[in-house]
Motif scaffolding. Sequence first.
Motif, mmCIF file in Angstrom:
data_model
loop_
_atom_site.group_PDB
_atom_site.id
_atom_site.type_symbol
_atom_site.label_atom_id
_atom_site.label_comp_id
_atom_site.label_asym_id
_atom_site.label_seq_id
_atom_site.Cartn_x
_atom_site.Cartn_y
_atom_site.Cartn_z
ATOM 1 N N VAL A 121 0.851 -1.197 0.000
ATOM 2 C CA VAL A 121 0.000 0.000 0.000
ATOM 3 C C VAL A 121 0.882 1.241 0.000
ATOM 4 O O VAL A 121 1.758 1.391 0.855
ATOM 5 N N ALA A 122 0.628 2.130 -0.953
ATOM 6 C CA ALA A 122 1.379 3.384 -1.058
ATOM 7 C C ALA A 122 0.434 4.573 -0.866
ATOM 8 O O ALA A 122 -0.778 4.467 -1.063
ATOM 9 N N ILE A 123 0.997 5.706 -0.484
ATOM 10 C CA ILE A 123 0.195 6.912 -0.249
ATOM 11 C C ILE A 123 -0.298 7.471 -1.574
ATOM 12 O O ILE A 123 0.462 7.630 -2.522
ATOM 13 N N ASP A 124 -1.583 7.790 -1.611
ATOM 14 C CA ASP A 124 -2.173 8.449 -2.773
ATOM 15 C C ASP A 124 -2.369 9.933 -2.501
ATOM 16 O O ASP A 124 -1.834 10.789 -3.194
ATOM 17 N N THR A 125 -3.132 10.270 -1.452
ATOM 18 C CA THR A 125 -3.387 11.664 -1.099
ATOM 19 C C THR A 125 -3.273 11.837 0.416
ATOM 20 O O THR A 125 -3.372 10.866 1.176
ATOM 21 N N LEU A 126 -3.074 13.083 0.828
ATOM 22 C CA LEU A 126 -3.028 13.435 2.249
ATOM 23 C C LEU A 126 -4.058 14.514 2.513
ATOM 24 O O LEU A 126 -4.116 15.519 1.800
ATOM 25 N N ALA A 127 -4.886 14.312 3.536
ATOM 26 C CA ALA A 127 -5.911 15.286 3.908
ATOM 27 C C ALA A 127 -5.726 15.669 5.368
ATOM 28 O O ALA A 127 -5.552 14.802 6.237
ATOM 29 N N LEU A 128 -5.769 16.984 5.631
ATOM 30 C CA LEU A 128 -5.704 17.496 6.994
ATOM 31 C C LEU A 128 -7.102 17.928 7.409
ATOM 32 O O LEU A 128 -7.669 18.865 6.831
ATOM 33 N N GLU A 129 -7.663 17.256 8.394
ATOM 34 C CA GLU A 129 -8.995 17.611 8.874
ATOM 35 C C GLU A 129 -8.885 18.735 9.898
ATOM 36 O O GLU A 129 -8.182 18.611 10.891
ATOM 37 N N GLY A 130 -9.573 19.856 9.636
ATOM 38 C CA GLY A 130 -9.567 20.968 10.572
ATOM 39 C C GLY A 130 -8.414 21.924 10.382
ATOM 40 O O GLY A 130 -8.014 22.602 11.323
ATOM 41 N N SER A 131 -7.867 22.013 9.154
ATOM 42 C CA SER A 131 -6.714 22.874 8.932
ATOM 43 C C SER A 131 -6.809 23.573 7.590
ATOM 44 O O SER A 131 -7.370 23.046 6.623
ATOM 45 N N THR A 132 -6.238 24.773 7.522
ATOM 46 C CA THR A 132 -6.122 25.504 6.261
ATOM 47 C C THR A 132 -4.733 25.352 5.661
ATOM 48 O O THR A 132 -4.453 25.909 4.596
ATOM 49 N N THR A 133 -3.863 24.625 6.329
ATOM 50 C CA THR A 133 -2.515 24.398 5.818
ATOM 51 C C THR A 133 -2.571 23.575 4.531
ATOM 52 O O THR A 133 -3.306 22.595 4.442
ATOM 53 N N LYS A 134 -1.799 23.964 3.551
ATOM 54 C CA LYS A 134 -1.780 23.243 2.285
ATOM 55 C C LYS A 134 -1.266 21.822 2.504
ATOM 56 O O LYS A 134 -0.303 21.599 3.232
ATOM 57 N N SER A 135 -1.916 20.879 1.832
ATOM 58 C CA SER A 135 -1.527 19.477 2.011
ATOM 59 C C SER A 135 -0.101 19.218 1.530
ATOM 60 O O SER A 135 0.600 18.369 2.077
ATOM 61 N N SER A 136 0.351 19.965 0.514
ATOM 62 C CA SER A 136 1.714 19.779 0.023
ATOM 63 C C SER A 136 2.735 20.186 1.081
ATOM 64 O O SER A 136 3.790 19.558 1.218
ATOM 65 N N VAL A 137 2.417 21.235 1.850
ATOM 66 C CA VAL A 137 3.305 21.666 2.930
ATOM 67 C C VAL A 137 3.331 20.617 4.037
ATOM 68 O O VAL A 137 4.395 20.238 4.532
ATOM 69 N N ALA A 138 2.150 20.130 4.432
ATOM 70 C CA ALA A 138 2.071 19.116 5.474
ATOM 71 C C ALA A 138 2.771 17.826 5.050
ATOM 72 O O ALA A 138 3.418 17.160 5.865
ATOM 73 N N ALA A 139 2.660 17.464 3.774
ATOM 74 C CA ALA A 139 3.321 16.257 3.278
ATOM 75 C C ALA A 139 4.830 16.396 3.362
ATOM 76 O O ALA A 139 5.546 15.454 3.732
#
Length: 286
Positions: A107-125
Amino acid sequence: TGSGTTPGTTPGTTPGAARITVLRPRGALRSVAVVQGGEDAVPEAARVFERGSGGRCDARSLAAGLEALRAEAQARGRYGATASIDSIAARGNLARVHVRLNPGPTVAIDTLALEGSTTKSSVAASISGLTRGRVVTPSLLEEARARLEASDLFASVGPIQALAGADLSRARIVAPVVESRASRFEGAVGLQNGGSATGLIDLALGNIGGSGRSAGARWAGFGDGRSEYAANYREPSLLGRGVGASLSLFAQVFDSLYTQTRWSLALDSRPFSKLHGRKSTNSNDA
């Protein structure tokens, strides 16, 4: 009951989890495992099961053996692995436990979602290391949570989950977070009898535009020609890598033309949390 007892299993909400009801064969105290399936994913699977169960035949021990087997498969990238008991056959005080292991695909990562945040997912990744294509393991999710907590962008980070989609080899990663409310402005300014400014202005901007960047500036006037200036800037991820940097400046100014200035530059690498670098300098001008 007699030998050949078959346990019942009820699928749980977690992939691979099961509620197990086992009637121990009469007289059976020890168990040996026979594991079918998943030989390419978990070598020596029977030994892994027996190590988890402790070689015992009660329900709790068998459940621990199944969990150990599934955890080993997950640690090897088979995050959706399931393990179940097919049957138990007893002879004397020894029970032979037939286990079926279905490791599933890597299993590999497809997408990343931050619940309750306005931070960009690319930054969090970039900060967490949860980038597209990385193989999902429990240790990866634990390390990612620790990195997000250490970023100072979030007041709290909940357990990170990997959710399967239509393609079982791809996972959607969900991280529940509560953002830190770091932006603020405070200010009050006055004048002394001699015209010297006094007061305080303090400005802080956190998570600018969801980028994770932060900046701040501060001025304090004490009167009689004495004042302090400070500024700082924080970059959470340099060039999309898991390396953050911060720059800070500080100056003291006196009416006697004496000035003291300090600045510092700090780097921190989240993949190697013990690696830190800092550079600072002081200068005095009269």
